[in-house]
Design a protein around this motif. Structure first.
Motif, PDB file in Angstrom:
ATOM      1  N   PHE A  51       0.813  -1.206   0.000  1.00  0.00           N
ATOM      2  CA  PHE A  51       0.000   0.000   0.000  1.00  0.00           C
ATOM      3  C   PHE A  51       0.847   1.257   0.000  1.00  0.00           C
ATOM      4  CE2 PHE A  51      -3.468  -2.778   1.586  1.00  0.00           C
ATOM      5  CZ  PHE A  51      -4.336  -2.536   0.543  1.00  0.00           C
ATOM      6  N   ASP A  56      -1.372   8.682  -3.625  1.00  0.00           N
ATOM      7  CA  ASP A  56      -2.683   9.154  -3.175  1.00  0.00           C
ATOM      8  C   ASP A  56      -3.627   9.348  -4.354  1.00  0.00           C
ATOM      9  OD1 ASP A  56      -1.893   9.116  -0.547  1.00  0.00           O
ATOM     10  OD2 ASP A  56      -1.426  11.259  -0.465  1.00  0.00           O
ATOM     11  N   SER A  59      -4.819   6.026  -5.497  1.00  0.00           N
ATOM     12  CA  SER A  59      -5.723   5.505  -4.480  1.00  0.00           C
ATOM     13  C   SER A  59      -7.108   6.115  -4.617  1.00  0.00           C
ATOM     14  CB  SER A  59      -5.143   5.791  -3.089  1.00  0.00           C
ATOM     15  OG  SER A  59      -6.009   5.343  -2.090  1.00  0.00           O
TER      16      SER A  59
END
Length: 77
Positions: A51, A56, A59
């Motif tokens: 992860f 970001d 994501s």
């Protein structure tokens, strides 16, 4: 640091000036950050490592895609 010295320091905190409290908080923040980095360097799990490689932005795109899929009824497939 001994428990006696630590307890004496804690008892003295109420008498600190505002500037002293700011300096103490700043120093404690630095210490916490360095200790957290020490712990995370030695205890990174494979899932955390995975992860950590996703930006970001990527994501957010994935989250939007998942939310879009949830809006589709199974009969629409």
């Amino acid at each position: 640091m001994s428990d006696v010295a630590f307890n004496t320091l804690l008892a003295s905190v109420d008498s600190f000036s505002y500037d002293q409290c700011v300096a103490l908080l700043s120093r404690l923040t630095q210490v916490f950050k360095s200790k957290r980095q020490e712990n995370t360097k030695s205890e990174i799990s494979p899932i955390d490592r995975f992860f950590g490689t996703v930006s970001d932005e990527d994501s957010e795109k994935m989250l939007e895609a998942v939310q879009e899929c949830r809006r589709i009824e199974p009969s629409e497939w």
